[in-house]
Write an enzyme that holds these catalytic residues in place. Sequence first.
Site, PDB file in Angstrom:
ATOM      1  N   HIS A  31      90.064 -31.244 -67.336  1.00  0.00           N
ATOM      2  CA  HIS A  31      91.293 -32.042 -67.233  1.00  0.00           C
ATOM      3  C   HIS A  31      91.754 -32.426 -68.634  1.00  0.00           C
ATOM      4  CE1 HIS A  31      88.599 -35.376 -67.992  1.00  0.00           C
ATOM      5  NE2 HIS A  31      87.902 -35.113 -66.891  1.00  0.00           N
ATOM      6  N   HIS A  34      89.137 -33.502 -71.239  1.00  0.00           N
ATOM      7  CA  HIS A  34      88.430 -32.376 -71.878  1.00  0.00           C
ATOM      8  C   HIS A  34      89.333 -31.699 -72.918  1.00  0.00           C
ATOM      9  CE1 HIS A  34      86.369 -32.424 -67.772  1.00  0.00           C
ATOM     10  NE2 HIS A  34      85.372 -32.624 -68.597  1.00  0.00           N
ATOM     11  N   GLN A 145      84.167 -40.896 -75.348  1.00  0.00           N
ATOM     12  CA  GLN A 145      83.773 -42.305 -75.251  1.00  0.00           C
ATOM     13  C   GLN A 145      83.734 -42.752 -73.780  1.00  0.00           C
ATOM     14  OE1 GLN A 145      82.843 -44.461 -77.660  1.00  0.00           O
ATOM     15  NE2 GLN A 145      82.679 -46.110 -76.140  1.00  0.00           N
ATOM     16  N   LYS A 146      84.392 -41.997 -72.908  1.00  0.00           N
ATOM     17  CA  LYS A 146      84.357 -42.276 -71.468  1.00  0.00           C
ATOM     18  C   LYS A 146      82.914 -42.445 -70.983  1.00  0.00           C
ATOM     19  CE  LYS A 146      85.490 -41.760 -66.955  1.00  0.00           C
ATOM     20  NZ  LYS A 146      84.345 -41.114 -66.395  1.00  0.00           N
ATOM     21  N   VAL A 173      90.844 -40.635 -72.298  1.00  0.00           N
ATOM     22  CA  VAL A 173      92.200 -40.310 -71.853  1.00  0.00           C
ATOM     23  C   VAL A 173      92.386 -40.866 -70.444  1.00  0.00           C
ATOM     24  CG1 VAL A 173      93.814 -38.441 -71.331  1.00  0.00           C
ATOM     25  CG2 VAL A 173      92.260 -38.244 -73.282  1.00  0.00           C
TER      26      VAL A 173
HETATM   27  P1  AMP Z   1      81.958 -33.910 -68.081  1.00  0.00           P
HETATM   28  O1  AMP Z   1      82.559 -32.573 -67.818  1.00  0.00           O
HETATM   29  O2  AMP Z   1      82.412 -34.967 -67.146  1.00  0.00           O
HETATM   30  O3  AMP Z   1      80.464 -33.851 -68.270  1.00  0.00           O
HETATM   31  O4  AMP Z   1      82.542 -34.372 -69.477  1.00  0.00           O
HETATM   32  C1  AMP Z   1      82.474 -33.538 -70.611  1.00  0.00           C
HETATM   33  C2  AMP Z   1      82.916 -34.325 -71.817  1.00  0.00           C
HETATM   34  O5  AMP Z   1      84.251 -34.791 -71.615  1.00  0.00           O
HETATM   35  C3  AMP Z   1      82.055 -35.569 -72.067  1.00  0.00           C
HETATM   36  O6  AMP Z   1      81.847 -35.718 -73.463  1.00  0.00           O
HETATM   37  C4  AMP Z   1      82.906 -36.671 -71.512  1.00  0.00           C
HETATM   38  O7  AMP Z   1      82.658 -37.926 -72.104  1.00  0.00           O
HETATM   39  C5  AMP Z   1      84.294 -36.175 -71.841  1.00  0.00           C
HETATM   40  N1  AMP Z   1      85.284 -36.814 -70.982  1.00  0.00           N
HETATM   41  C6  AMP Z   1      85.274 -36.925 -69.631  1.00  0.00           C
HETATM   42  N2  AMP Z   1      86.337 -37.618 -69.193  1.00  0.00           N
HETATM   43  C7  AMP Z   1      87.053 -37.959 -70.297  1.00  0.00           C
HETATM   44  C8  AMP Z   1      88.253 -38.706 -70.521  1.00  0.00           C
HETATM   45  N3  AMP Z   1      88.951 -39.237 -69.518  1.00  0.00           N
HETATM   46  N4  AMP Z   1      88.677 -38.858 -71.790  1.00  0.00           N
HETATM   47  C9  AMP Z   1      87.985 -38.340 -72.844  1.00  0.00           C
HETATM   48  N5  AMP Z   1      86.841 -37.631 -72.693  1.00  0.00           N
HETATM   49  C10 AMP Z   1      86.375 -37.448 -71.445  1.00  0.00           C
END
Ligand code: AMP
EC number: 6.3.2.1
Length: 278
Positions: A31, A34, A145-146, A173
């Site tokens: 999304h 990412h 940072q999420k 985000v």
């Molecule tokens: P995930 O696919 O959920 O494991 O996330 C992959 C990376 O994207 C991790 O470093 C998360 O912290 C980051 N991430 C997930 N959601 C957001 C967001 N809304 N804003 C910024 N980074 C994000």
Amino acid sequence: MDLIVARNREDLVKARGGGEVALVPTMGALHEGHRSLMRLARSRADQVVVSVFVNPLQFGPNEDFSRYPRTFEADLEVCRAEGVDVVFHPSAEDMYRPDRQVSLLAGRMGEIVEGESRPGHFDGVLTVVLKLFNLVQPSVAVFGQKDAQQLALIRRMVADLDVPVEIVGAPTVREHDGLALSSRNRYLSEDDRQVALALSRALRAGEAERRPGAIREAARAVLAAAGPRLDLDYVVLVDPATFTEVGEEHAGEAVLAVAARIGATRLIDNVVLTVNPA
Ligand code: AMP
């Protein structure tokens, strides 16, 4: 050059360009959050590698591993649109040998806050991230940072184990109404989504206060007002580096973090704020 899909170490070696590599680890279902990480990675290196891997090691037995969204074709389109060079998409069998024994322990910081609700989660995260670093050999890796505690633990791992990778944190985000983007948001019905807005609203209420007690209280009040469909897991105000609760006299940065279940979906969010500003 067209996007390269790598499935194993040999593919990654072949895809190497010779310059600096920035890695963005993800579990896919990509999304805008990412995408912002990919752009940051692009600004930091010659080649951007995005890993897409739903890591079984970081899911508990009663968590959503099997129903976690897997949208690989759409993810490839996102990566292509962002000018990503390589997508690393290994199978679980390629990542974890059946006879594997050695893995990482996140230590005390892995057992508190999010780690208390998800035992073993951060051990699984650190193990896969170190493996990804060894496979991709980036000079920089970007994390959101999420997942504030994950970011803090990765910084800790890199420091404690002398891992030669620079860790870059990226801001969260959000949707226009404040909801933090998450791959798990797609589980939410429209009604659930309205309930879920209480998380970011609670963080904003906390941000309006100055003292730890008042910050926690303001956030809790918003979450309580969301009604019984929001099943609160925790609200904490913690030190950004250690994730231990800050005391009433603490001055400086702190992370206000919240986790809650809405129906079958568990969401987390956080904000960094300044406590007791001068
Ligand atoms: P995930 O696919 O959920 O494991 O996330 C992959 C990376 O994207 C991790 O470093 C998360 O912290 C980051 N991430 C997930 N959601 C957001 C967001 N809304 N804003 C910024 N980074 C994000």
